[in-house]
Design a protein around this motif. Structure first.
Motif, PDB file in Angstrom:
ATOM      1  N   LEU A  39      -4.955  10.359   4.240  1.00  0.00           N
ATOM      2  CA  LEU A  39      -3.659  10.330   3.604  1.00  0.00           C
ATOM      3  C   LEU A  39      -2.352  10.466   4.682  1.00  0.00           C
ATOM      4  O   LEU A  39      -2.161  11.456   5.381  1.00  0.00           O
ATOM      5  N   GLU A  40      -1.593   9.496   4.588  1.00  0.00           N
ATOM      6  CA  GLU A  40      -0.472   9.578   5.305  1.00  0.00           C
ATOM      7  C   GLU A  40       0.736   9.176   4.394  1.00  0.00           C
ATOM      8  O   GLU A  40       0.455   8.624   2.969  1.00  0.00           O
ATOM      9  N   LYS A  42       2.822   6.875   3.693  1.00  0.00           N
ATOM     10  CA  LYS A  42       2.973   5.489   2.630  1.00  0.00           C
ATOM     11  C   LYS A  42       1.799   4.764   2.678  1.00  0.00           C
ATOM     12  O   LYS A  42       1.791   3.565   2.583  1.00  0.00           O
ATOM     13  N   LEU A  43       0.684   5.498   3.377  1.00  0.00           N
ATOM     14  CA  LEU A  43      -0.685   4.645   3.596  1.00  0.00           C
ATOM     15  C   LEU A  43      -1.940   5.441   3.233  1.00  0.00           C
ATOM     16  O   LEU A  43      -1.762   6.820   3.227  1.00  0.00           O
ATOM     17  N   PHE A  44      -2.788   4.815   2.453  1.00  0.00           N
ATOM     18  CA  PHE A  44      -4.089   5.449   1.975  1.00  0.00           C
ATOM     19  C   PHE A  44      -5.192   4.697   2.785  1.00  0.00           C
ATOM     20  O   PHE A  44      -5.178   3.697   2.777  1.00  0.00           O
ATOM     21  N   ARG A  45      -6.041   5.424   3.410  1.00  0.00           N
ATOM     22  CA  ARG A  45      -7.321   4.844   4.055  1.00  0.00           C
ATOM     23  C   ARG A  45      -8.616   5.534   3.694  1.00  0.00           C
ATOM     24  O   ARG A  45      -8.457   6.803   3.621  1.00  0.00           O
ATOM     25  N   PHE A  46      -9.536   4.708   3.471  1.00  0.00           N
ATOM     26  CA  PHE A  46     -10.929   5.264   3.207  1.00  0.00           C
ATOM     27  C   PHE A  46     -11.695   4.644   4.169  1.00  0.00           C
ATOM     28  O   PHE A  46     -11.601   3.504   4.362  1.00  0.00           O
ATOM     29  N   GLU A  47     -12.656   5.228   4.874  1.00  0.00           N
ATOM     30  CA  GLU A  47     -13.652   4.827   5.440  1.00  0.00           C
ATOM     31  C   GLU A  47     -15.121   5.121   5.225  1.00  0.00           C
ATOM     32  O   GLU A  47     -15.013   6.481   5.242  1.00  0.00           O
ATOM     33  N   GLY A  48     -15.938   4.635   4.757  1.00  0.00           N
ATOM     34  CA  GLY A  48     -17.149   4.707   4.505  1.00  0.00           C
ATOM     35  C   GLY A  48     -18.201   3.945   5.127  1.00  0.00           C
ATOM     36  O   GLY A  48     -17.966   3.186   5.897  1.00  0.00           O
ATOM     37  N   LYS A  52     -14.569   0.009   3.592  1.00  0.00           N
ATOM     38  CA  LYS A  52     -13.348   0.494   4.206  1.00  0.00           C
ATOM     39  C   LYS A  52     -11.927  -0.250   3.464  1.00  0.00           C
ATOM     40  O   LYS A  52     -11.805  -1.344   3.471  1.00  0.00           O
ATOM     41  N   VAL A  53     -11.258   0.858   3.056  1.00  0.00           N
ATOM     42  CA  VAL A  53      -9.992   0.270   2.451  1.00  0.00           C
ATOM     43  C   VAL A  53      -8.592   1.002   2.940  1.00  0.00           C
ATOM     44  O   VAL A  53      -8.726   2.189   3.324  1.00  0.00           O
ATOM     45  N   GLN A  54      -7.692  -0.102   3.145  1.00  0.00           N
ATOM     46  CA  GLN A  54      -6.473   0.534   3.776  1.00  0.00           C
ATOM     47  C   GLN A  54      -5.145  -0.142   2.535  1.00  0.00           C
ATOM     48  O   GLN A  54      -5.376  -1.318   2.316  1.00  0.00           O
ATOM     49  N   GLY A  55      -4.373   0.777   2.514  1.00  0.00           N
ATOM     50  CA  GLY A  55      -3.006   0.322   1.704  1.00  0.00           C
ATOM     51  C   GLY A  55      -2.412   1.192   1.081  1.00  0.00           C
ATOM     52  O   GLY A  55      -2.362   2.448   1.410  1.00  0.00           O
ATOM     53  N   GLU A  56      -1.699   0.912   0.141  1.00  0.00           N
ATOM     54  CA  GLU A  56      -0.762   1.755  -0.714  1.00  0.00           C
ATOM     55  C   GLU A  56      -1.562   2.247  -2.176  1.00  0.00           C
ATOM     56  O   GLU A  56      -2.061   1.293  -2.699  1.00  0.00           O
ATOM     57  N   ILE A  57      -1.222   3.307  -2.427  1.00  0.00           N
ATOM     58  CA  ILE A  57      -1.666   3.808  -3.880  1.00  0.00           C
ATOM     59  C   ILE A  57      -0.663   3.133  -4.743  1.00  0.00           C
ATOM     60  O   ILE A  57       0.515   3.278  -4.622  1.00  0.00           O
ATOM     61  N   GLN A  91      -9.203  21.852  -2.376  1.00  0.00           N
ATOM     62  CA  GLN A  91      -7.892  21.667  -1.725  1.00  0.00           C
ATOM     63  C   GLN A  91      -7.757  20.199  -1.549  1.00  0.00           C
ATOM     64  O   GLN A  91      -6.632  19.630  -1.719  1.00  0.00           O
ATOM     65  N   SER A  92      -8.549  19.393  -1.016  1.00  0.00           N
ATOM     66  CA  SER A  92      -8.492  17.840  -0.853  1.00  0.00           C
ATOM     67  C   SER A  92      -8.388  17.157  -1.965  1.00  0.00           C
ATOM     68  O   SER A  92      -7.466  16.300  -2.038  1.00  0.00           O
ATOM     69  N   TYR A  93      -8.922  17.760  -3.128  1.00  0.00           N
ATOM     70  CA  TYR A  93      -8.658  16.988  -4.615  1.00  0.00           C
ATOM     71  C   TYR A  93      -7.152  17.233  -4.828  1.00  0.00           C
ATOM     72  O   TYR A  93      -6.783  16.193  -5.597  1.00  0.00           O
ATOM     73  N   ALA A  94      -6.915  18.285  -4.631  1.00  0.00           N
ATOM     74  CA  ALA A  94      -5.472  18.673  -5.165  1.00  0.00           C
ATOM     75  C   ALA A  94      -4.504  17.757  -4.463  1.00  0.00           C
ATOM     76  O   ALA A  94      -3.573  17.284  -4.905  1.00  0.00           O
ATOM     77  N   ARG A  95      -4.700  17.488  -3.064  1.00  0.00           N
ATOM     78  CA  ARG A  95      -3.827  16.797  -2.161  1.00  0.00           C
ATOM     79  C   ARG A  95      -3.829  15.430  -2.687  1.00  0.00           C
ATOM     80  O   ARG A  95      -2.712  14.588  -2.715  1.00  0.00           O
ATOM     81  N   LEU A  96      -5.028  14.714  -2.985  1.00  0.00           N
ATOM     82  CA  LEU A  96      -5.008  13.567  -3.313  1.00  0.00           C
ATOM     83  C   LEU A  96      -4.491  13.442  -4.756  1.00  0.00           C
ATOM     84  O   LEU A  96      -3.819  12.101  -4.973  1.00  0.00           O
ATOM     85  N   LYS A  97      -4.656  14.353  -5.618  1.00  0.00           N
ATOM     86  CA  LYS A  97      -3.790  14.012  -6.988  1.00  0.00           C
ATOM     87  C   LYS A  97      -2.280  14.182  -6.664  1.00  0.00           C
ATOM     88  O   LYS A  97      -1.760  13.384  -7.483  1.00  0.00           O
ATOM     89  N   ARG A  98      -1.945  15.016  -5.747  1.00  0.00           N
ATOM     90  CA  ARG A  98      -0.682  15.132  -5.757  1.00  0.00           C
ATOM     91  C   ARG A  98       0.133  13.839  -5.029  1.00  0.00           C
ATOM     92  O   ARG A  98       1.157  13.163  -5.400  1.00  0.00           O
ATOM     93  N   ALA A  99      -0.707  13.084  -4.278  1.00  0.00           N
ATOM     94  CA  ALA A  99      -0.332  11.806  -3.659  1.00  0.00           C
ATOM     95  C   ALA A  99      -0.288  10.909  -4.577  1.00  0.00           C
ATOM     96  O   ALA A  99       0.560   9.920  -4.787  1.00  0.00           O
TER      97      ALA A  99
END
Length: 111
Positions: A39-40, A42-48, A52-57, A91-99
């Motif tokens: 999580l940045e 203005k940018l969301f990145r997921f790499e599995g 691989k997904v990159q963009g904005e929520i 904690q990670s879930y809370a950050r993702l939910k907040r974003a």
């Protein structure tokens, strides 16, 4: 359309099985088992392994029970990604939910 009721039932069972398989494959594609979320501001990145997904929520993202359905607007296409609360630490879930809430609220305020 059909001359025999048994033939009609067999046809319906086969069509429903094919549809269920297609839906199951789609759900598995958007609900990754493993990966890293970055999580940045203005940018969301997921790499599995396979995704691989990159963009904005976007504001289309939703909360359903203990999962977050993320709609990611990439550079050339849109992606859906499902993240379950039991798949990450609290904690990670809370950050993702907040974003996600921040992205939804910012999109609503800009209208």
């Amino acid at each position: 359309m059909f001359l025999d009721a048994a033939l009609a039932m067999l046809f319906c069972v086969i069509i429903n099985a094919i549809a269920a398989y297609i839906v199951w494959r789609k759900i598995l594609a958007i609900h990754p088992i493993q990966g890293v979320i970055i999580l940045e501001p203005k940018l969301f990145r997921f790499e599995g392994e396979t995704l691989k997904v990159q963009g904005e929520i976007t504001q289309k993202s939703r909360f359903y029970g203990n999962s977050i359905w993320l709609h990611i607007k990439g550079f050339s296409e849109h992606h859906w990604l499902i993240i379950s609360a039991n798949g990450v630490n609290a904690q990670s879930y809370a950050r993702l939910k907040r974003a996600t809430l921040n992205a939804i609220n910012c999109a609503l305020e800009s209208k």
